[in-house]
Motif scaffolding. Structure first.
Motif, mmCIF file in Angstrom:
data_model
loop_
_atom_site.group_PDB
_atom_site.id
_atom_site.type_symbol
_atom_site.label_atom_id
_atom_site.label_comp_id
_atom_site.label_asym_id
_atom_site.label_seq_id
_atom_site.Cartn_x
_atom_site.Cartn_y
_atom_site.Cartn_z
ATOM 1 N N LYS A 1 -2.328 11.094 -1.484
ATOM 2 C CA LYS A 1 -2.026 9.706 -1.100
ATOM 3 C C LYS A 1 -2.352 9.443 0.368
ATOM 4 C CE LYS A 1 2.004 8.973 -4.086
ATOM 5 N NZ LYS A 1 3.469 8.892 -3.938
ATOM 6 N N ARG B 1 2.777 0.336 -6.317
ATOM 7 C CA ARG B 1 1.793 0.486 -5.247
ATOM 8 C C ARG B 1 0.496 -0.258 -5.593
ATOM 9 N NH1 ARG B 1 -1.196 5.070 -2.712
ATOM 10 N NH2 ARG B 1 -0.791 6.375 -4.511
ATOM 11 N N GLU B 2 -0.078 -0.905 -4.612
ATOM 12 C CA GLU B 2 -1.312 -1.699 -4.710
ATOM 13 C C GLU B 2 -1.128 -3.000 -5.478
ATOM 14 O OE1 GLU B 2 -3.657 -1.130 -2.625
ATOM 15 O OE2 GLU B 2 -2.671 0.728 -2.081
ATOM 16 N N HIS C 1 0.825 -1.219 0.000
ATOM 17 C CA HIS C 1 0.000 0.000 0.000
ATOM 18 C C HIS C 1 0.852 1.259 0.000
ATOM 19 C CE1 HIS C 1 -3.542 -2.401 0.428
ATOM 20 N NE2 HIS C 1 -3.222 -2.845 1.639
ATOM 21 N N GLU D 1 -6.678 8.895 1.822
ATOM 22 C CA GLU D 1 -7.577 7.738 1.739
ATOM 23 C C GLU D 1 -6.837 6.417 1.893
ATOM 24 O OE1 GLU D 1 -10.910 7.491 -0.043
ATOM 25 O OE2 GLU D 1 -11.319 9.653 -0.075
ATOM 26 N N PRO E 1 -6.904 2.295 1.013
ATOM 27 C CA PRO E 1 -7.528 1.404 0.022
ATOM 28 C C PRO E 1 -8.293 0.253 0.682
ATOM 29 C CG PRO E 1 -5.187 0.965 0.151
ATOM 30 C CD PRO E 1 -5.452 2.078 1.121
ATOM 31 N N PHE E 2 -8.704 0.431 1.947
ATOM 32 C CA PHE E 2 -9.484 -0.574 2.675
ATOM 33 C C PHE E 2 -10.313 0.192 3.690
ATOM 34 C CE2 PHE E 2 -5.020 -0.412 4.099
ATOM 35 C CZ PHE E 2 -5.186 0.262 5.296
#
Ligand SMILES: [Zn+2]
Ligand SMILES: [Zn+2]
Length: 470
Positions: A47, A464-465, A6, A50, A52-53
């Motif tokens: 960045k 990333r991700e 992440h 937020e 991503p979960f």
């Protein structure tokens, strides 16, 4: 099982990696670090805002390597967004995180005030500070301290051990034993790898055998100066400046670098290698961090133990050193004649009290600016150490750079290329190495060296991700 990056993927900030494991009681999601993205303000703000979960429902535990903000700095936001499971780290990291996160909350509040005042009506959205000092205080309730080298449960089927990283006080590498569908898988994470021979802290431990290694690569292509030269350089510049009757101004990071220099100065003073001139630590944050250091002798190395603790001698206090508190005390230093040493934050001279001292002293050839840390591009610190630049702007005023400027690079707390090689070449059983916390420039040559030395080991340099199946 998967590892999802992440942050700190082909960059050095925002460290946050997820272990996603299928256990008998369902999917478990564990974060290794939860750090702030730093650098260009507008990009970092997007960045950082937020996850991503969903922090309130998705994450089962956070295991934290150390208290630098690029590793711990988003935990208050995680908490503010509803996360209530535990954050596990060493005892020293827990106490240092409290001080550093409070300071980070304060900086976010101040930043917001600045935006409101100067940039209102611009394209930037105002959603309030990322988090406040109060958020930082609140999130401490979910922190749990642990000892180095013990094994303990993170959640069902997952055990972790903290081993010495040799980076800053409290910093650890993580070793996981994960039981997934009856099969044991071992994952190692370096966090930020330190160096041998740093003052105060122990040398990095050897990473035990693991199947998968997540490895930092910040200086994958750079060699540092020998740490043994640092103290000599400090001594030389103090003697030289004292003879001129000048001030040695040291911009220093409040966490670790300031304490290392105070410690080295103390050793130099005890052996009568420096003259008796006052040493001012002009940073309330550094003072608070030093107090935390004093509470954690379990992190000290043998040398500090033998030379100080065994003799009931406080490494961070001696007759020459004074910790200044109020702004008035700090201002007084401007009118006081040298010789003296002033150490103040911020490390890259972009904020803090050091700017006032530089403003008052950078145009005086009697003085010395001693740079002891990394100066990023586009910072006042970088312009000061750049020999091609002869004048600098401080608080909207132009000053001639007449003070002597000296850089000591030997204090770096990060492993260099040979330290990284040494770690990676000696890990037994490893099948996959995931390189993180580095830019391509340092990471790619490091990857090539591993490939040449360790046949059959798969090397991944994820974006990333990206999700990596292991
Ligand atoms: Zn670090
Ligand atoms: Zn880092």
């Amino acid at each position: 099982m998967k590892i999802i990056l992440h942050g700190a993927a082909r960059e050095v900030t925002g460290s946050c990696h997820e272990l996603r494991i299928e256990t008998d009681s369902g999917t478990k999601r564990i974060l290794l670090d939860c750090g702030l993205f730093q650098g260009k303000r507008s990009e970092a703000a997007v960045k950082n805002a937020e996850f991503p979960f969903d922090p309130a429902t998705d994450i089962d535990a956070v295991v934290l390597t150390h208290a630098h903000m690029d590793h711990a700095g988003r935990i208050p936001l995680l908490y503010k967004s509803g996360y209530r499971n535990k954050v596990i780290c060493t005892y020293a990291t827990k106490d240092l995180s409290e001080v550093m996160l409070m300071d980070s909350g304060y900086i976010h509040e101040k930043d917001e005030e600045y935006f409101q005042k100067h940039l209102k009506g611009s394209m930037i959205n105002f959603d309030g500070p990322l988090y406040t000092q109060q958020d930082a205080i609140d999130c401490m309730e979910i922190f749990q301290g642990r000892n180095y080298n013990d094994w303990f449960d993170v959640c069902e089927g997952v055990k972790v051990q903290f081993i010495e990283a040799g980076h800053i006080v409290g910093a650890a590498m993580l070793v996981f034993e994960i039981l997934e569908k009856g099969k044991l898988h071992r994952v190692g994470f370096t966090g930020d790898l330190g160096r041998n021979m740093l003052p105060i802290i122990r040398d990095p431990a050897q990473m035990p055998p693991v199947d998968t290694l997540i490895c930092e690569s910040t200086y994958g292509n750079r060699a540092h100066d020998d740490i043994a030269t640092a103290k000599g350089c400090l001594k030389e510049m103090i003697i030289k400046t004292a003879k001129r009757g000048g001030k040695v101004m040291i911009p220093a990071f409040s966490l670790e670098r300031t304490q290392e220099i105070v410690y080295d100065l103390h050793v130099l003073w005890d052996s009568k290698e420096i003259p008796a001139i006052p040493i001012y630590i002009d940073s309330p944050l550094a003072t608070r961090v030093t107090e935390v250091f004093m509470k954690h002798p379990e992190c000290y190395d043998k040398e500090l133990y033998e030379n100080f603790l065994a003799k009931a001698h406080n490494p961070f206090k001696f007759s020459l050193v004074k910790y200044t508190g109020s702004v008035e005390e700090s201002k007084k230093l401007n009118t006081m004649p040298g010789p003296m040493v002033i150490m103040a934050g911020a490390g890259m001279c972009e904020a803090g009290r050091i700017r006032h001292h530089l403003k008052n002293g950078i145009d005086d050839p009697k003085n010395t600016v001693l740079a002891v840390g990394y100066m990023a591009e586009n910072t006042l610190g970088r312009r000061i150490v750049d020999p091609e630049i002869h004048e600098v702007k401080i608080f909207d005023e132009i000053f001639q750079k007449k003070a002597e400027v000296v850089s000591v690079n030997a204090y770096s707390g990060h492993a260099d290329m040979s330290d990284l090689d040494n770690l990676v070449m000696n890990v037994k059983d490893v099948k996959k190495i995931i390189l993180v916390h580095g830019e391509s420039e340092g990471m790619e040559p490091f990857a090539t060296r591993i490939k040449n030395a360790r046949e059959g080991v798969e090397i991944v340099m994820p974006e990333r991700e990206e999700e990596i199946e292991i």
